[in-house]
Design a protein around this motif. Structure first.
Motif, PDB file in Angstrom:
ATOM      1  N   ASP A  76       0.856  -1.197   0.000  1.00  0.00           N
ATOM      2  CA  ASP A  76       0.000   0.000   0.000  1.00  0.00           C
ATOM      3  C   ASP A  76       0.891   1.246   0.000  1.00  0.00           C
ATOM      4  O   ASP A  76       0.914   2.017   0.959  1.00  0.00           O
ATOM      5  CB  ASP A  76      -0.912  -0.026   1.233  1.00  0.00           C
ATOM      6  CG  ASP A  76      -1.901   1.136   1.257  1.00  0.00           C
ATOM      7  OD1 ASP A  76      -2.070   1.804   0.206  1.00  0.00           O
ATOM      8  OD2 ASP A  76      -2.484   1.399   2.335  1.00  0.00           O
ATOM      9  N   PRO A  77       1.648   1.460  -1.075  1.00  0.00           N
ATOM     10  CA  PRO A  77       2.675   2.516  -1.077  1.00  0.00           C
ATOM     11  C   PRO A  77       2.117   3.934  -0.959  1.00  0.00           C
ATOM     12  O   PRO A  77       2.819   4.814  -0.460  1.00  0.00           O
ATOM     13  CB  PRO A  77       3.386   2.319  -2.419  1.00  0.00           C
ATOM     14  CG  PRO A  77       2.423   1.563  -3.278  1.00  0.00           C
ATOM     15  CD  PRO A  77       1.629   0.704  -2.350  1.00  0.00           C
ATOM     16  N   GLU A  78       0.880   4.169  -1.399  1.00  0.00           N
ATOM     17  CA  GLU A  78       0.335   5.523  -1.349  1.00  0.00           C
ATOM     18  C   GLU A  78       0.092   5.997   0.080  1.00  0.00           C
ATOM     19  O   GLU A  78       0.238   7.180   0.391  1.00  0.00           O
ATOM     20  CB  GLU A  78      -0.975   5.606  -2.153  1.00  0.00           C
ATOM     21  CG  GLU A  78      -0.791   5.396  -3.644  1.00  0.00           C
ATOM     22  CD  GLU A  78       0.203   6.379  -4.256  1.00  0.00           C
ATOM     23  OE1 GLU A  78       0.180   7.570  -3.877  1.00  0.00           O
ATOM     24  OE2 GLU A  78       1.019   5.946  -5.100  1.00  0.00           O
ATOM     25  N   ASN A  79      -0.274   5.067   0.954  1.00  0.00           N
ATOM     26  CA  ASN A  79      -0.650   5.437   2.318  1.00  0.00           C
ATOM     27  C   ASN A  79       0.399   5.050   3.361  1.00  0.00           C
ATOM     28  O   ASN A  79       0.197   5.283   4.556  1.00  0.00           O
ATOM     29  CB  ASN A  79      -1.984   4.767   2.695  1.00  0.00           C
ATOM     30  CG  ASN A  79      -3.120   5.248   1.833  1.00  0.00           C
ATOM     31  OD1 ASN A  79      -3.367   6.449   1.740  1.00  0.00           O
ATOM     32  ND2 ASN A  79      -3.827   4.318   1.180  1.00  0.00           N
ATOM     33  N   SER A  80       1.512   4.456   2.908  1.00  0.00           N
ATOM     34  CA  SER A  80       2.447   3.867   3.867  1.00  0.00           C
ATOM     35  C   SER A  80       3.839   4.494   3.789  1.00  0.00           C
ATOM     36  O   SER A  80       4.224   5.101   2.790  1.00  0.00           O
ATOM     37  CB  SER A  80       2.571   2.356   3.608  1.00  0.00           C
ATOM     38  OG  SER A  80       1.312   1.730   3.734  1.00  0.00           O
ATOM     39  N   LEU A  81       4.568   4.311   4.866  1.00  0.00           N
ATOM     40  CA  LEU A  81       5.935   4.806   4.959  1.00  0.00           C
ATOM     41  C   LEU A  81       6.726   3.890   5.888  1.00  0.00           C
ATOM     42  O   LEU A  81       6.193   3.370   6.872  1.00  0.00           O
ATOM     43  CB  LEU A  81       5.932   6.236   5.513  1.00  0.00           C
ATOM     44  CG  LEU A  81       7.239   7.049   5.423  1.00  0.00           C
ATOM     45  CD1 LEU A  81       7.620   7.311   3.973  1.00  0.00           C
ATOM     46  CD2 LEU A  81       7.075   8.383   6.167  1.00  0.00           C
TER      47      LEU A  81
END
Length: 591
Positions: A76-81
């Motif tokens: 979930d790259p858009e919402n994750s770090l």
């Protein structure tokens, strides 16, 4: 088992293997360092279950669980770090691993979701910026800013001694925001040995935060990854085993998560354990070159003792390893900025650091090969040692052109080279160097992944350069038994360590040792009320501008001499063990 003496945290304890390393010859130094690094892979379990080894079931399970969080965030790259954070060496390792993971994601045409935080910002990648380490509120503030708008953040706070206030503040912030953050604490002491002293303007100490995380680990809301890997070869020098263990553990977890998403390789306890154990083979292959490593160490010692310099000229991430190793010598050994320096082929464009090109900040930040050619090369002499650090993957023409250029100014030119079976650096390149430490890697070790090969070459390079810089400073006299006696007292952790070192070697009380330390820091025979009432931060700011603070205090305590007499002895005997002996001899003759 003495490694686990209860009176001191493991990371602050003296390692019996290196007790007389300051009297060892280069070959003996390398063998001692080899044994200390081998403790990373020791499988003998301690009778007390709080001391878990790197390959123990509980540690492997923790790494497996964290790898799965990495996997979820990558899906979930858009919402994750993913944020890796630390101070000093830990922050530099965080930088290296975060930028490496982002490069791999970039090759896969995926969003780069890994970030790093280092106390003091990018300047701390190259120079000691110790003061921010003591500020937990600053740590939390920097983390909050880095994660704005994200729904899922895996935060990895690295503190080898479970002690850094900067990281404690970040972990505390995560614990108050568990709906977004999954916090991970990486260190090398059991939780009960975490720092229990109060932190400035902060309601909790590190131990309380670590204990809270241990409780939450049962529900996989937080994780503590803290294997016992034994004391450092040079007491408290976490740049060595601490840095290596941090690197190989985090790389194992990050690569496992990445391969699960993009190569469909399922994450299992067996695969995690196999990845860790592969690094033991890296250790064996690296130290199979012990004779060549000892030769380089000896030549580096000759250069430093003769007031010469050691320069690393590296390519790609091996160049970054060189820059990191060189930068750590200043706070660890009280070294001069010019003593050991690292340079990388493309300068800051090869670093990929967040703040970009810092070369305008000052001479400490001139790190490109062209900076070396323009500023160092014109004054290079045979008393200076130059070590090229590269691999078979680098352009041999570029290497040979620079080597030819350097060779016109000095014959003291050497190389640390990584190549593989059947793919070697050409003889026309290797013949340009006086000493060649050529590590040839079996194809079977890295056949699955070029990323894995790069990680192994980096770790091997780290072990080699750590050995060279550590050994050179030992030969120069900067180590007393196995203590970094001439460390710079630049934060509260190092202030406490300095007092402990003085207690260890003088049998004086804590108060007597602190008094001698403060006399040395403030350059006074008698302490004023103002100095006595000042907080530690004021003392460390002053100490950062002073040389030989701890050796001077040691001399005064050992012989009862004045501040001026202590300085005089150190001027006459740069090797600290010799200075102490001379000081005691003078004291006895005057009785």
């Amino acid at each position: 088992q003495s490694s686990y003496e209860p009176s001191l945290p493991i990371t602050e304890k003296s390692n019996p293997i290196t007790r007389d390393i300051d009297r060892a010859n280069p070959n003996e130094i390398v063998q001692m360092l080899k044994k200390c690094d081998a403790e990373l892979f020791d499988t003998a379990q301690h009778k007390d279950s709080v001391y878990q080894k790197l390959t123990s079931c509980s540690m492997v399970q923790t790494m497996l669980d964290i790898s799965k969080v990495v996997e979820m965030n990558l899906r979930d790259p858009e919402n994750s770090l993913i944020v890796l954070s630390g101070c000093g060496t830990s922050g530099r390792v965080a930088f290296l691993l975060a930028t490496s993971l982002n490069r791999q994601l970039s090759v896969l045409h995926q969003k780069q979701i890994c970030s790093y935080i280092i106390a003091g910002g990018d300047k701390a990648l190259l120079t000691s910026q110790e003061a921010p380490e003591d500020n937990p509120s600053l740590g939390a503030l920097v983390l909050d800013k880095a994660c704005t708008g994200k729904k899922h953040v895996l935060f990895v706070g690295i503190s080898c001694g479970l002690s850094a206030p900067f990281v404690a503040g970040q972990l505390h912030y995560c614990l108050n925001n568990l709906e977004v953050f999954t916090p991970v604490l990486v260190g090398f002491n059991p939780v009960h040995m975490a720092r229990a002293e109060p932190m400035r303007d902060f309601p909790f100490n590190f131990k309380e935060i670590a204990e809270r995380m241990s409780e939450l680990q049962e529900h996989r809301k937080a994780f503590v990854l803290n294997p016992a890997v034994g004391p450092e070869a040079i007491t408290g020098s976490s740049r060595m085993k601490g840095g290596s263990a941090t690197k190989l553990m985090l790389e194992t977890m990050l690569l496992a998560g990445l391969e699960s998403v993009y190569s469909k390789n399922a994450i299992t306890a067996e695969s995690v354990l196999a990845s860790i154990q592969m690094n033991e083979r890296v250790h064996e292959i690296t130290y199979s070159q012990a004779d060549k490593l000892a030769a380089l160490l000896q030549k580096a010692g000759v250069s430093l003792r003769g007031k010469g310099h050691v320069y690393y000229l590296g390519w790609q991430t091996l160049g970054i390893i060189g820059i990191i190793d060189a930068s750590e010598c200043i706070p660890t050994y009280g070294a001069g900025f010019e003593d050991i320096r690292g340079f990388i082929s493309k300068g800051f464009s090869g670093m990929n650091n967040k703040e970009g090109d810092l070369s305008c900040v000052g001479p400490h930040f001139a790190i490109g090969h062209m900076d070396f050619v323009n500023t160092i090369l014109p004054r290079l002499s045979d008393s200076d040692m130059v070590i090229f650090v590269f691999s078979v993957k680098d352009d041999p023409n570029e290497v040979s052109e620079l080597a030819e250029c350097v060779g016109r100014h000095t014959s003291n030119l050497h190389a640390l080279i990584h190549d593989t079976e059947g793919h070697r650096v050409p003889d026309r390149v290797t013949c340009m160097f006086m000493t060649v430490l050529d590590i040839t890697w079996p194809l079977a070790l890295n056949e699955q992944s070029s990323a894995l090969m790069k990680q192994h070459w980096e770790l091997s390079t780290k072990w080699c350069l750590n050995a060279i810089s550590t050994g050179a400073h030992i030969l120069k006299g900067k180590v007393y038994r196995n203590y970094m006696i001439d460390l710079r007292v630049t934060n509260s952790k190092l202030y406490r360590r300095a007092i402990h070192i003085l207690q260890r070697f003088t049998n004086s009380t804590q108060t007597q040792c602190e008094t001698a330390l403060l006399r040395s820091i403030h350059d006074v025979e008698e302490l004023t009320d103002e100095i006595k009432s000042a907080d530690v931060t004021r003392h460390t700011l002053m100490a950062n501008r002073k040389d030989r603070v701890v050796p001077t205090a040691l001399m005064m305590l050992q012989s009862g001499c004045t501040l001026a007499e202590a300085k005089s002895h150190l001027d006459a005997h740069p090797v600290i063990r010799e200075a102490v002996a001379a000081c005691l001899k003078t004291a006895v003759s005057e009785q």
